[in-house]
Design an enzyme around this catalytic site. Structure first.
Site, PDB file in Angstrom:
ATOM      1  N   CYS A  93      42.478  45.660  50.000  1.00 31.60           N
ATOM      2  CA  CYS A  93      43.875  45.899  50.357  1.00 31.60           C
ATOM      3  C   CYS A  93      44.836  45.688  49.181  1.00 31.60           C
ATOM      4  CB  CYS A  93      44.276  45.029  51.544  1.00 31.60           C
ATOM      5  SG  CYS A  93      44.106  43.260  51.282  1.00 31.60           S
ATOM      6  N   HIS A 127      51.325  40.388  49.674  1.00 29.38           N
ATOM      7  CA  HIS A 127      50.060  40.074  49.001  1.00 29.38           C
ATOM      8  C   HIS A 127      49.901  40.766  47.676  1.00 29.38           C
ATOM      9  CE1 HIS A 127      45.541  39.466  49.038  1.00 29.38           C
ATOM     10  NE2 HIS A 127      46.059  38.260  49.209  1.00 29.38           N
TER      11      HIS A 127
END
Length: 128
Positions: free
Chosen positions: A67, A127
């Site tokens: 991701c 993130h």
């Protein structure tokens, strides 16, 4: 596979003003979990409503199976192996969760604010 929805927040006549843009990216959610993509058991009425009024993508390609590097590529338009955060790892260019924005990379938000006078922000799991 990631879900990406781009939705104008209001409908305006062409050329009246630039549309408001909302980019939603969720990862680790199967495509068949959302009503916008045909799921009958979906519990995402708000996302389905945004998708109905906006644009959904039915063919997408990830630049990485992870991701973090995929998000990096989406936001910068560059492969994560070229991120300044992993330059110290050369010549191997190992890409993983070590890929992050250092401030040296220009993002889509930079381009929108510089070229089209948009205000940009983000909320949630970033993130990067």
């Amino acid at each position: 596979s990631p879900l990406v929805i781009v939705a104008p927040s209001t409908r305006v006549p062409p050329c009246a003003m630039p549309p408001n843009l909302l980019l939603l990216l969720s990862d680790d959610i199967p495509r068949n979990s959302h009503g916008a993509y045909g799921a009958r058991h979906a519990l995402s009425p708000t996302l389905d409503s945004l998708a109905a009024d906006g644009i959904t993508f039915t063919r997408a390609y990830a630049t990485s199976p992870l991701c973090t590097p995929s998000r990096f590529s989406l936001l910068t338009g560059r492969f994560a192996s070229n991120a300044s955060s992993i330059a110290a790892h050369r010549p191997w260019n190992y890409v993983g969760f070590n890929t992050f924005l250092t401030g040296a990379e220009r993002t889509v938000a930079h381009e929108l604010t510089a070229r089209a006078n948009y205000s940009c922000g983000f909320v949630g799991k970033f993130h990067l």
